[in-house]
Each structure stands twice: as C-alpha cells, then as structure tokens.
Design a protein around this motif. Sequence first.
Motif, mmCIF file in Angstrom:
data_model
loop_
_atom_site.group_PDB
_atom_site.id
_atom_site.type_symbol
_atom_site.label_atom_id
_atom_site.label_comp_id
_atom_site.label_asym_id
_atom_site.label_seq_id
_atom_site.Cartn_x
_atom_site.Cartn_y
_atom_site.Cartn_z
ATOM 1 N N LEU A 11 3.079 -4.923 -5.467
ATOM 2 C CA LEU A 11 1.919 -4.110 -5.088
ATOM 3 C C LEU A 11 1.360 -3.360 -6.296
ATOM 4 N N GLN A 12 2.295 -2.943 -7.181
ATOM 5 C CA GLN A 12 1.850 -2.223 -8.371
ATOM 6 C C GLN A 12 1.042 -3.161 -9.281
ATOM 7 N N HIS A 13 1.504 -4.409 -9.335
ATOM 8 C CA HIS A 13 0.870 -5.367 -10.229
ATOM 9 C C HIS A 13 -0.490 -5.820 -9.706
ATOM 10 N N PHE A 14 -0.534 -6.137 -8.401
ATOM 11 C CA PHE A 14 -1.778 -6.702 -7.848
ATOM 12 C C PHE A 14 -2.668 -5.651 -7.191
ATOM 13 N N GLY A 15 -2.112 -4.469 -6.940
ATOM 14 C CA GLY A 15 -2.842 -3.448 -6.205
ATOM 15 C C GLY A 15 -2.382 -3.435 -4.762
ATOM 16 N N ASP A 16 -2.418 -2.237 -4.151
ATOM 17 C CA ASP A 16 -1.917 -2.105 -2.783
ATOM 18 C C ASP A 16 -3.068 -1.867 -1.817
ATOM 19 N N PRO A 17 -3.528 -2.915 -1.122
ATOM 20 C CA PRO A 17 -4.668 -2.763 -0.218
ATOM 21 C C PRO A 17 -4.262 -2.249 1.157
ATOM 22 N N TYR A 18 -2.960 -2.247 1.463
ATOM 23 C CA TYR A 18 -2.514 -2.009 2.833
ATOM 24 C C TYR A 18 -2.608 -0.536 3.216
ATOM 25 N N ASP A 19 -2.967 -0.303 4.469
ATOM 26 C CA ASP A 19 -2.965 1.064 4.972
ATOM 27 C C ASP A 19 -1.534 1.575 5.050
ATOM 28 N N ILE A 20 -0.638 0.686 5.429
ATOM 29 C CA ILE A 20 0.776 1.031 5.399
ATOM 30 C C ILE A 20 1.571 -0.270 5.308
ATOM 31 N N ASN A 21 2.724 -0.206 4.696
ATOM 32 C CA ASN A 21 3.592 -1.368 4.581
ATOM 33 C C ASN A 21 4.925 -1.074 5.249
ATOM 34 N N LEU A 22 5.379 -2.012 6.066
ATOM 35 C CA LEU A 22 6.680 -1.863 6.707
ATOM 36 C C LEU A 22 7.649 -2.893 6.129
ATOM 37 N N THR A 23 8.912 -2.556 6.114
ATOM 38 C CA THR A 23 9.918 -3.429 5.520
ATOM 39 C C THR A 23 10.705 -4.159 6.598
ATOM 40 N N ASP A 24 10.582 -5.460 6.604
ATOM 41 C CA ASP A 24 11.366 -6.284 7.524
ATOM 42 C C ASP A 24 12.356 -7.069 6.664
ATOM 43 N N LEU A 25 13.392 -6.352 6.235
ATOM 44 C CA LEU A 25 14.300 -6.843 5.203
ATOM 45 C C LEU A 25 14.927 -8.187 5.560
ATOM 46 N N ASP A 26 15.498 -8.278 6.767
ATOM 47 C CA ASP A 26 16.227 -9.503 7.121
ATOM 48 C C ASP A 26 15.340 -10.509 7.865
#
Lengths: 185, 135
Positions: free
Chosen positions: A111-126
């Motif tokens: 996200l840092q490299h390409f830019g973060d367009p998302y209003d929020i990001n959730l982590t679905d690790l598995d």
Amino acid sequence: MNSRMVPLVVFGLLVVLLLVGLKISDRKTLLPSPLIGKPVPAFDLPVLGNPEQRMSRESFLGKYYLVNFWASWCVTCRVEHPVITDLAESKLLPVIGFNFRDQPEDAKAWLQHFGDPYDINLTDLDGRTSIDFGVYAAPESFLVDPAGMIVFKQIGALTPEIIETEIRPRVMGAPSGNGNTESGN
Amino acid sequence: MKLFGLLSIFLAVSAFAQEPLVFESQQQQDRFNQLTQELRCVVCQNQNLADSDAPLAHDLRDEVYAMLQTGKSNEEIKQFLVQRYGDFVLYRPPVQTNTYLLWLAPLLILLGGAWVLRSNIKKRTALLGDDNNTA
C-alpha cells in the motif's frame, strides 16, 4: 429420411456443439457466484495496521459498499489498483479492502508503494473469510447493498466499464443486469 | 521390478502432496478420500481437491477434515462448498432441472442407436427377403 444422410446430420450436430463450446469457453472459467442475492457472509476481522480494532458485516449495514479481495502477491491486483483508486476518489461508495492470505507487513509495504485507496483494510490472514465469500481468484469484488445483500460480483480486475455499467447504476438506484458479469457481455 | 520401483516413487511423491492427517477411524479416512476426490478444486479446475496442490485446495481439504471431525455428514460438507462455489465444485452433478439433459443424454443416445439398429435390421431382412424371392 435417407439413411445415408444420418452421418452427415450427426456430423452437423457435432459441429454446432463444438462451435457453441468454443463460444462459451472463455466464460466457462468464470463461475457464476451462488452468493448473488444472498446476505454477505458473516465476518469479524482485524483492521490492517490497527489489529485491536475489529469490524464485522454489521459495521457496514445501511449503505452500499464494495468488498475488494486483494493481496500483495496478486499481480492482477496491481493492474486493478488504479481503477480502485479512481473509484475510491470518486466517493461513489466506500471501498473496503479484504487483504487475504497475506502478511500484514507485506500488505502495508504494498500500500505504501502503490498508494492506499481503501477506506479501510481488513486482514483475513488465513483466508477463512475468503472461503466464506467463495473467493478462488484474486482480485474479486463484491458489491453489497444497504440491506447487506450481495448484488454483484466481479471475478478478476474491475475496469472503468464494469464500474459504469454494473456498479454505478446500482448504487445510484437504477439496477440493471442480474449480478453476474459474464452474463452481461 | 523396475516398473514397481518407479510406481512406488510416484506413489510416495503423491502421498507427500497430502498433509499427514490423523483420522479417528479407517471409515472416516475413507470418507475424506472419497469427498476430496469428488470435489473439484476451483483454482485449477480440472483437478480434484485430493490431487491439487493449490493453497485454496489445501485449505479446503482442511475444511473438509475439520467438518468430518465435527461429525458433519457427506451431504452437509458438500452443501458447505456448493453454497460458496456453486454446483461446479461437484464432479458428480446433482440431478435437477438444468441437468436433466445431461443425465438423460446417455439414455437418449442409446435409444437413438437402438432406432438406427432397428431400421438397419429391417432393411436387411427386407433385402434378404428379396434375395430369397429372386433365388
């Protein structure tokens, strides 16, 4: 019917069958989602970058939003990234990133490299939530209506055309199509 | 003997593709094997769950395993996957309105063949009859 015509007729039918098969073969790899018209699967996931905060489907009730499954290992997600960015900047609807089967560090770096367009990001690790959503490729996007129903699903990268023909009309209240992209083309 | 050696290597390799799972009983293991062979891997669409090495297939095998452990029936386990991925995950398509043609096609082809056979036999007997008459 002349019996000598039978092989010719059978051959003709085979040709028709194969032509139809050729015509639909590029659509066959895209599966129609059984989730369209159904409530969004339940989820309860930590926010990327702030794991203490968790969000569930109830957090988003009452408005249209887009669920976008992505991962740092997904090449097509890079292709899709500018489209997601434009969509998010247009403020048409909240775009919720579901970062799945990914390490949070890799996701943050991406996200840092390409830019973060998302209003929020959730982590679905598995990837457990991605299984409930029937995700089998990345990226995949789900349009959810204010009642929490999935009204449209896109397998593969979103394009400006799909946003204009499938997403914008629904959010603006002029539904069209039946929710599956492949039936629309 | 050489063939046997080769075969055992292949078997050993394919055994490694599956993670070691511990089953309560032989019967449960048989059900697991049967289910993962009948369920399609949606990522690599021409492989079943048992054969596929895709991460999703791996996770879905774990799901099937977990559901077996909690005592779910084969039908419930298949439903779990159908609800998420559609009928396509089933290598054995269910008999329903949109698959009647598929299920009935072999019977129709058989009937068609029988019809062709019958008309051929009729014609030949007629010809033979003619021959007999002229002879």
